[in-house]
Write a protein that holds these residues in place. Structure first.
Motif, PDB file in Angstrom:
ATOM      1  N   LEU A 163      84.631 -10.306   4.309  1.00  0.00           N
ATOM      2  CA  LEU A 163      83.803 -10.094   5.494  1.00  0.00           C
ATOM      3  C   LEU A 163      82.586  -9.244   5.157  1.00  0.00           C
ATOM      4  CD1 LEU A 163      83.339 -10.257   8.576  1.00  0.00           C
ATOM      5  CD2 LEU A 163      84.779  -8.213   8.796  1.00  0.00           C
ATOM      6  N   ALA A 164      82.781  -8.185   4.388  1.00  0.00           N
ATOM      7  CA  ALA A 164      81.662  -7.311   4.016  1.00  0.00           C
ATOM      8  C   ALA A 164      80.625  -8.068   3.196  1.00  0.00           C
ATOM      9  CB  ALA A 164      82.190  -6.108   3.234  1.00  0.00           C
ATOM     10  N   MET A 165      81.068  -8.880   2.255  1.00  0.00           N
ATOM     11  CA  MET A 165      80.106  -9.643   1.454  1.00  0.00           C
ATOM     12  C   MET A 165      79.347 -10.645   2.317  1.00  0.00           C
ATOM     13  SD  MET A 165      81.902 -10.284  -2.272  1.00  0.00           S
ATOM     14  CE  MET A 165      83.359 -11.092  -1.618  1.00  0.00           C
TER      15      MET A 165
ATOM     16  N   ARG B  83      72.317  -3.552   1.530  1.00  0.00           N
ATOM     17  CA  ARG B  83      73.028  -4.828   1.449  1.00  0.00           C
ATOM     18  C   ARG B  83      73.727  -4.970   0.104  1.00  0.00           C
ATOM     19  NH1 ARG B  83      68.729  -9.305   3.323  1.00  0.00           N
ATOM     20  NH2 ARG B  83      70.631 -10.604   3.211  1.00  0.00           N
ATOM     21  N   VAL B  84      73.060  -4.517  -0.960  1.00  0.00           N
ATOM     22  CA  VAL B  84      73.704  -4.538  -2.281  1.00  0.00           C
ATOM     23  C   VAL B  84      74.919  -3.618  -2.281  1.00  0.00           C
ATOM     24  CG1 VAL B  84      73.392  -4.023  -4.728  1.00  0.00           C
ATOM     25  CG2 VAL B  84      71.552  -5.138  -3.444  1.00  0.00           C
ATOM     26  N   LEU B  85      74.776  -2.454  -1.666  1.00  0.00           N
ATOM     27  CA  LEU B  85      75.900  -1.515  -1.587  1.00  0.00           C
ATOM     28  C   LEU B  85      77.076  -2.127  -0.840  1.00  0.00           C
ATOM     29  CD1 LEU B  85      77.174   1.289  -1.875  1.00  0.00           C
ATOM     30  CD2 LEU B  85      75.940   1.970   0.191  1.00  0.00           C
TER      31      LEU B  85
ATOM     32  N   VAL C  96      78.658 -10.341   5.550  1.00  0.00           N
ATOM     33  CA  VAL C  96      77.702  -9.608   6.379  1.00  0.00           C
ATOM     34  C   VAL C  96      76.508  -9.161   5.549  1.00  0.00           C
ATOM     35  CG1 VAL C  96      77.373  -7.512   7.751  1.00  0.00           C
ATOM     36  CG2 VAL C  96      79.433  -8.885   8.048  1.00  0.00           C
ATOM     37  N   ALA C  97      76.755  -8.745   4.309  1.00  0.00           N
ATOM     38  CA  ALA C  97      75.661  -8.312   3.440  1.00  0.00           C
ATOM     39  C   ALA C  97      74.670  -9.436   3.173  1.00  0.00           C
ATOM     40  CB  ALA C  97      76.229  -7.784   2.125  1.00  0.00           C
ATOM     41  N   LEU C  98      75.148 -10.651   3.183  1.00  0.00           N
ATOM     42  CA  LEU C  98      74.257 -11.788   2.956  1.00  0.00           C
ATOM     43  C   LEU C  98      73.429 -12.140   4.184  1.00  0.00           C
ATOM     44  CD1 LEU C  98      76.619 -14.152   0.905  1.00  0.00           C
ATOM     45  CD2 LEU C  98      74.702 -12.799   0.038  1.00  0.00           C
ATOM     46  N   LEU C  99      73.846 -11.686   5.363  1.00  0.00           N
ATOM     47  CA  LEU C  99      73.149 -12.061   6.588  1.00  0.00           C
ATOM     48  C   LEU C  99      71.805 -11.365   6.716  1.00  0.00           C
ATOM     49  CD1 LEU C  99      76.069 -12.135   9.196  1.00  0.00           C
ATOM     50  CD2 LEU C  99      74.882 -14.081   8.144  1.00  0.00           C
ATOM     51  N   SER C 100      71.823 -10.049   6.864  1.00  0.00           N
ATOM     52  CA  SER C 100      70.580  -9.314   7.081  1.00  0.00           C
ATOM     53  C   SER C 100      70.831  -7.833   6.918  1.00  0.00           C
ATOM     54  CB  SER C 100      70.011  -9.590   8.474  1.00  0.00           C
ATOM     55  OG  SER C 100      70.903  -9.094   9.475  1.00  0.00           O
ATOM     56  N   ALA C 101      69.737  -7.066   6.834  1.00  0.00           N
ATOM     57  CA  ALA C 101      69.852  -5.615   6.755  1.00  0.00           C
ATOM     58  C   ALA C 101      70.379  -5.048   8.069  1.00  0.00           C
ATOM     59  CB  ALA C 101      68.496  -5.010   6.405  1.00  0.00           C
ATOM     60  N   ALA C 102      69.996  -5.657   9.197  1.00  0.00           N
ATOM     61  CA  ALA C 102      70.475  -5.177  10.494  1.00  0.00           C
ATOM     62  C   ALA C 102      71.987  -5.361  10.619  1.00  0.00           C
ATOM     63  CB  ALA C 102      69.757  -5.904  11.622  1.00  0.00           C
ATOM     64  N   ALA C 103      72.484  -6.523  10.199  1.00  0.00           N
ATOM     65  CA  ALA C 103      73.929  -6.750  10.256  1.00  0.00           C
ATOM     66  C   ALA C 103      74.667  -5.772   9.352  1.00  0.00           C
ATOM     67  CB  ALA C 103      74.240  -8.187   9.856  1.00  0.00           C
ATOM     68  N   THR C 104      74.078  -5.479   8.198  1.00  0.00           N
ATOM     69  CA  THR C 104      74.681  -4.503   7.298  1.00  0.00           C
ATOM     70  C   THR C 104      74.750  -3.130   7.956  1.00  0.00           C
ATOM     71  OG1 THR C 104      73.910  -5.694   5.342  1.00  0.00           O
ATOM     72  CG2 THR C 104      74.441  -3.361   5.071  1.00  0.00           C
ATOM     73  N   GLY C 105      73.658  -2.723   8.600  1.00  0.00           N
ATOM     74  CA  GLY C 105      73.650  -1.436   9.281  1.00  0.00           C
ATOM     75  C   GLY C 105      74.682  -1.362  10.385  1.00  0.00           C
ATOM     76  N   TRP C 106      74.821  -2.436  11.163  1.00  0.00           N
ATOM     77  CA  TRP C 106      75.816  -2.432  12.245  1.00  0.00           C
ATOM     78  C   TRP C 106      77.228  -2.345  11.693  1.00  0.00           C
ATOM     79  CZ3 TRP C 106      75.110  -0.915  16.830  1.00  0.00           C
ATOM     80  CH2 TRP C 106      73.915  -1.165  17.510  1.00  0.00           C
ATOM     81  N   LEU C 107      77.477  -2.980  10.557  1.00  0.00           N
ATOM     82  CA  LEU C 107      78.813  -2.875   9.970  1.00  0.00           C
ATOM     83  C   LEU C 107      79.087  -1.452   9.504  1.00  0.00           C
ATOM     84  CD1 LEU C 107      81.393  -4.312   9.241  1.00  0.00           C
ATOM     85  CD2 LEU C 107      80.399  -4.927   7.039  1.00  0.00           C
ATOM     86  N   PHE C 108      78.067  -0.780   8.969  1.00  0.00           N
ATOM     87  CA  PHE C 108      78.237   0.622   8.595  1.00  0.00           C
ATOM     88  C   PHE C 108      78.522   1.481   9.823  1.00  0.00           C
ATOM     89  CE2 PHE C 108      75.508  -0.027   4.587  1.00  0.00           C
ATOM     90  CZ  PHE C 108      76.638  -0.217   3.808  1.00  0.00           C
TER      91      PHE C 108
ATOM     92  N   ALA D 167      78.721  -4.848  -2.903  1.00  0.00           N
ATOM     93  CA  ALA D 167      79.527  -4.303  -3.995  1.00  0.00           C
ATOM     94  C   ALA D 167      80.847  -3.744  -3.476  1.00  0.00           C
ATOM     95  CB  ALA D 167      78.736  -3.223  -4.729  1.00  0.00           C
ATOM     96  N   ILE D 168      80.793  -3.066  -2.326  1.00  0.00           N
ATOM     97  CA  ILE D 168      82.035  -2.560  -1.731  1.00  0.00           C
ATOM     98  C   ILE D 168      82.963  -3.724  -1.377  1.00  0.00           C
ATOM     99  CG2 ILE D 168      82.999  -1.360   0.271  1.00  0.00           C
ATOM    100  CD1 ILE D 168      80.471   0.365   0.304  1.00  0.00           C
ATOM    101  N   GLY D 169      82.401  -4.775  -0.807  1.00  0.00           N
ATOM    102  CA  GLY D 169      83.215  -5.936  -0.472  1.00  0.00           C
ATOM    103  C   GLY D 169      83.825  -6.580  -1.697  1.00  0.00           C
ATOM    104  N   LEU D 170      83.045  -6.704  -2.767  1.00  0.00           N
ATOM    105  CA  LEU D 170      83.566  -7.290  -4.004  1.00  0.00           C
ATOM    106  C   LEU D 170      84.699  -6.445  -4.569  1.00  0.00           C
ATOM    107  CD1 LEU D 170      83.374  -9.408  -6.248  1.00  0.00           C
ATOM    108  CD2 LEU D 170      81.615  -7.980  -7.328  1.00  0.00           C
TER     109      LEU D 170
END
Length: 211
Positions: free
Chosen positions: A97-99, A54-56, A101-113, A59-62
Motif C-alpha cells: 500500500l505504501a509503495m 515519495r522515495v522515502l 501511494v508513493a507512486l500516486l503523488s506527493a499529496a497522497a504521500t503526505g496524507w499517508l504520513f 523505501a519504507i514500503g519495500l
C-alpha cells in the motif's frame, strides 16, 4: 510495554545474553549500512520536497514487503509462530500500500504520513499494557496538534509538517543504528574467550580421558 527484557526480569530470570564477538562482527556492518541508508533517505525527504518524501515512503514500503515475506517464509518452515506470520502478512499488505501511494503523488504521500502519525500512537496504546494511558494521551495530543496545524496553516502546512516528522523519525532511526553499530564494533574487537578446560577431544565415550 512488556518485552523480552522486562518479562525476564519479572520472572526472575537473567536478562538477554549479550552478543558474542562473532555475532557482533557479523552484525555491525549491516547496522552501518542500514543507518547510512536511513539517514540518506531522511536528508533526501527534507531537501527535495517534491520527490524525496515519495522515495522515502516507497523505501519504507519495500522494507515492509521484504520483511513480511521473510516472516511468511519462516512461518511455512515452522521457524516463527502464528503471531509473527500475521505480522508478516500485515507488513506485506501495508508495504505494498505504501509503495502504491508513493507512486500516486506527493499529496497522497503526505496524507499517508498524516494518517500514520495519527494512527501510530493509538495502535501502540492497543498493544501496550503498562503504558497504555501514556500512549492514549500522546495519541490525543497528536490528533489535536494535527487539527490545530490544519486550521492555522491549512492543508499544505499539515502535509509539510507530516513529511518533516516522517523524515525526522527515519533520521533518528538511522542515527540509532549507527550508534548501535559503534557498540557492536567494540564488542567485535574483544578477544575471544579462552576455551573451557576439560575434554580435548579424546575418546571420552570409551572410558574417559586417560583410560
Amino acid at each position: 510495554m512488556t518485552n523480552a527484557v522486562t518479562a525476564g526480569r519479572q520472572a526472575g530470570s537473567s536478562p538477554i545474553t549479550p552478543p558474542t564477538p562473532q555475532q557482533a562482527q557479523a552484525t555491525w556492518p549491516r547496522m552501518v549500512v542500514l543507518g547510512v541508508v536511513l539517514l540518506a533517505l531522511a536528508v533526501l525527504a527534507l531537501t527535495w520536497s517534491g520527490v524525496g518524501p515519495r522515495v522515502l515512503l516507497g523505501a519504507i514500503g519495500l522494507f515492509g514487503v521484504v520483511q513480511g515475506v521473510r516472516l511468511l517464509r519462516g512461518a511455512r518452515t515452522g521457524a516463527v509462530d502464528r503471531t509473527a506470520a500475521l505480522v508478516g502478512a500485515g507488513g506485506v499488505w501495508l508495504g505494498a500500500l505504501a509503495m502504491g501511494v508513493a507512486l500516486l503523488s506527493a499529496a497522497a504521500t503526505g496524507w499517508l504520513f498524516v494518517v500514520a502519525a495519527v494512527v501510530a500512537l493509538p495502535a501502540l496504546a492497543v498493544a501496550a499494557t503498562d503504558r497504555r494511558p501514556l500512549a492514549l494521551g500522546g495519541a490525543v495530543l497528536v490528533a489535536a496538534a494535527a487539527v490545530a496545524v490544519a486550521l492555522l496553516g491549512g492543508v499544505d502546512a499539515l502535509l509539510a509538517t507530516a513529511r518533516v516528522l516522517a523524515a525526522g523519525t527515519v533520521g533518528v532511526l538511522g542515527l540509532a543504528n549507527l550508534a548501535g553499530a559503534v557498540g557492536m564494533a567494540r564488542i567485535a574487537r574483544r578477544p575471544l574467550p579462552a576455551p573451557a578446560a576439560g575434554c580435548g577431544g579424546c575418546a571420552c565415550g570409551a572410558g574417559g580421558c586417560g583410560s
